[in-house]
Write a protein that holds these residues in place. Structure first.
Motif, short mmCIF file in Angstrom:
data_model
loop_
_atom_site.label_atom_id
_atom_site.label_comp_id
_atom_site.label_asym_id
_atom_site.label_seq_id
_atom_site.Cartn_x
_atom_site.Cartn_y
_atom_site.Cartn_z
N ASP A 232 0.77 -1.05 -0.02
CA ASP A 232 0.05 0.04 -0.12
C ASP A 232 0.84 1.18 -0.13
OD1 ASP A 232 -2.33 -1.48 0.00
OD2 ASP A 232 -2.98 -1.04 1.85
N ALA A 233 2.00 1.22 0.90
CA ALA A 233 2.78 2.43 0.62
C ALA A 233 3.17 2.76 -0.39
CB ALA A 233 3.82 2.20 2.02
N LEU A 234 3.76 1.72 -1.38
CA LEU A 234 4.33 1.77 -2.65
C LEU A 234 3.23 2.37 -3.26
CD1 LEU A 234 6.68 -1.22 -2.80
CD2 LEU A 234 7.51 1.25 -2.61
N LYS A 235 2.20 1.64 -3.42
CA LYS A 235 0.84 2.02 -4.29
C LYS A 235 0.54 3.53 -4.07
CE LYS A 235 -3.22 0.22 -5.65
NZ LYS A 235 -4.58 -0.50 -5.06
N GLN A 236 0.36 3.85 -2.85
CA GLN A 236 -0.01 5.26 -2.47
C GLN A 236 1.18 6.36 -2.76
OE1 GLN A 236 -1.59 6.03 1.44
NE2 GLN A 236 -2.66 4.02 1.40
N ALA A 237 2.35 5.95 -2.74
CA ALA A 237 3.35 6.84 -3.23
C ALA A 237 3.42 7.06 -4.81
CB ALA A 237 4.74 6.49 -2.69
#
Ligand code: KG4
Length: 344
Positions: free
Chosen positions: A63-68
């Motif tokens: 999720d962190a990579l996706k949101q970034a």
């Protein structure tokens, strides 16, 4: 200045699994999975915490990579919380960070969780009006496990000049909340109830310790004895006085914290003062900081709520500054559960 330094931060020291991406000091994402499983036990159960971290870590990083909006191939380095914290919990984040750094062939940066709390003040959210503390500044670091006054000379040059000799401020909130029958963690409940109570209703013990150190165990005991003595006379004492008890307890904790901080600021002639850690969410403590700003000419720095509790953005920003100094961590390094006086 090198640019496009993209750090993935991983935090798993206690009961929050968090991942964040920071590029050149600007936060691109910060995702957190909290663990509701502990609520019914009145405290964090280490074994359950590490199992929940194992379940959460991959989706949270994803999720962190996706949101970034970045691909993992764009990462420059991986920063992770190496300690202090619960060993099983730390192992999950540490092992994951090691594995990913090996797979991507990028450096690994170990981060001291406490240093992360302090450096949370330097997380940029890309807003032009942001203000950051100027060195040297003082940071009151108050959480469930720590109460410290930190003299911050530079990003990676910090000294703990005072700390609790027994319980932490958050522990005092939580333990007193527990004896009043409030859920865990009790700090936020006390904060809420205190708003309706009289802070002068009850007088509680304040420690007499020299220097900048703190102590909260005497206060906790005096609170316990007050309840025990009063309940003998009136079994409904707590229920009938909950708001006043919360207000008096909160006011006493804040007074203890601010007295030492004020002394340190005066002795060191420092007017830049910050607060960090879970207890910095407390509304009474925030008000006390604003009052001190007016009365003593302090410039105060209070983190947004999302950066007060455990989060990976603070780990990523610390990793960023360590990366800039070339402070990397070997694959053979292991987590630590405690740290001594110096936090760097
Ligand atoms: O930094 P943190 O999230 O992690 C640990 O050190 O575990 O701090 C958690 C602590 C708990 O003791 C909690 O009761 C306290 O922060 N806390 C508060 C408030 N919000 C969280 N204490 C007082 N008032 C609050 N609003």
């Amino acid at each position: 200045m090198i640019s496009n330094i993209t750090i993935l931060g991983i935090e798993s020291s206690c009961d929050d699994t968090s991942a964040a991406v920071i590029r050149d000091g600007v936060m691109l994402s910060n995702t957190i999975a909290s663990q509701a499983v502990h609520a019914r036990y009145g405290g964090v159960v280490p074994e359950l915490a590490s199992r929940a971290h194992q379940q959460n870590i991959i989706p949270v990083v994803h999720d962190a990579l996706k949101q970034a909006n970045i691909d993992k191939s764009e990462l420059t380095a991986i920063a992770f919380t190496r300690g202090p914290g619960l060993l099983g919990s730390l192992l999950v984040g540490t092992s994951f960070a090691k594995g990913l750094s090996q797979a991507l062939s990028i450096p690994l940066v170990d981060v001291n969780h406490l240093q992360g709390h302090v450096l949370a003040h330097f997380i940029s959210q890309g807003n032009e009006e942001e203000k950051f503390p100027v060195f040297p500044f003082l940071c009151l670091l108050v959480s469930g496990g720590n109460s410290q006054i930190v003299l911050v000379r530079d990003y990676l040059d910090m000294e703990v000049i005072g700390q609790t000799i027994d319980d932490a401020a958050g522990e005092a909130f939580d333990k007193c909340a527990k004896v009043m029958g409030l859920p865990y963690p009790g700090g936020p409940y006390i904060d809420k109830l205190a708003k309706e109570g009289n802070p002068k209703a009850f007088t509680l013990n304040k420690p007499q310790i020299s220097g900048y150190d703190y102590s909260f165990s005497g206060l906790k005991t005096s609170f316990l004895y007050l309840l025990r003595d009063e309940e003998k006379k009136n079994p409904n004492f707590v229920a009938e006085n909950r708001a006043d008890l919360c207000a008096s307890l909160q006011a006493t904790i804040i007074e203890i914290l601010m007295n030492k901080l004020r002394k340190a600021a005066k002795d060191l002639n420092i007017k830049q003062v910050a607060v960090a850690g879970g207890v910095s969410a407390n509304s009474g403590l925030r008000d006390a900081f604003h009052e001190h700003a007016k009365k003593y000419g302090w410039e105060v720095f209070i983190p947004p709520f999302s950066f007060t509790t455990d989060n990976a953005a603070m780990i990523a920003i610390t990793g960023y500054y360590k990366f800039l100094k070339g402070e990397f961590c070997g694959i053979e390094e292991v987590p630590y559960t405690r740290v001594s006086n110096l936090i760097v």
